[in-house]
Design an enzyme around this catalytic site. Sequence first.
Site, PDB file in Angstrom:
ATOM      1  CD  GLU A   9      -7.240   8.083-114.430  1.00 22.74           C
ATOM      2  OE1 GLU A   9      -8.315   8.768-114.779  1.00 22.74           O
ATOM      3  OE2 GLU A   9      -6.106   8.429-114.656  1.00 22.74           O
ATOM      4  CE  LYS A 101     -10.903  10.353-113.884  1.00 20.18           C
ATOM      5  NZ  LYS A 101      -9.592  10.756-114.010  1.00 20.18           N
ATOM      6  CD  GLN A 102     -11.947   6.242-118.054  1.00 20.45           C
ATOM      7  OE1 GLN A 102     -12.488   6.928-118.881  1.00 20.45           O
ATOM      8  NE2 GLN A 102     -10.732   6.293-117.952  1.00 20.45           N
TER       9      GLN A 102
END
Length: 208
Positions: A9, A101-102
């Site tokens: 994100e 973020k990931q």
Amino acid sequence: SFFVKGPDEYCGAAVNNTFTNYMARNNLRLALRYGDLTPEERERMQYAAQRVELLYDPARDLYLQDELLDRLEEAPFLKNGDEPSYKLYCFDRMQRYRVLKQADLVLLMTLFPGDFTEAQKRNVFMYYEPITLHDSTLSYGPHAQLALSLGLWDKAEEYLRKAVYLDLKNVMGNTGHEGLHMAAMGAAWQAVVFGAAGLWAENGELTV
């Protein structure tokens, strides 16, 4: 795809996000295989599926997250501890930096392990893991799963511990007042079953 984000994100206005495009192509292929389609619908879906763009650098044997990530500036800070960065910095500001973020592609490699070579999975892990901040509770499990499947034991243990103890030890400092992280628990389970034990089902056959 334009302005469609994958699991990361922090990527801002993503262009041709590989995770999103891959999932779209997979869904089209499933519809073509199992759907009750008219000839016109089948022709249009085949046309679309054949033209989905997946960003890939053959020189590095590396799938790329999207067209913009590598153009972003490096983050002028290093994360300390496991508290999410967006609690310390403006979320919009985080989208300007080349941090995740990931990791989209780490997750993609765990969802479709048979679609990628061992080298491609390793290259994705080695390239994206150092710039992933794990500011999502869903990040540790997939990293543990892929590291386990690649035999990266030190990384696997680090991420598996964080995935398993996420809520038990309040690893990210957000358990309780934000609730329990049920999806993260599932990701930890998947890391053990799919990553460590190597359990998988394909074409009606179970392997372990």
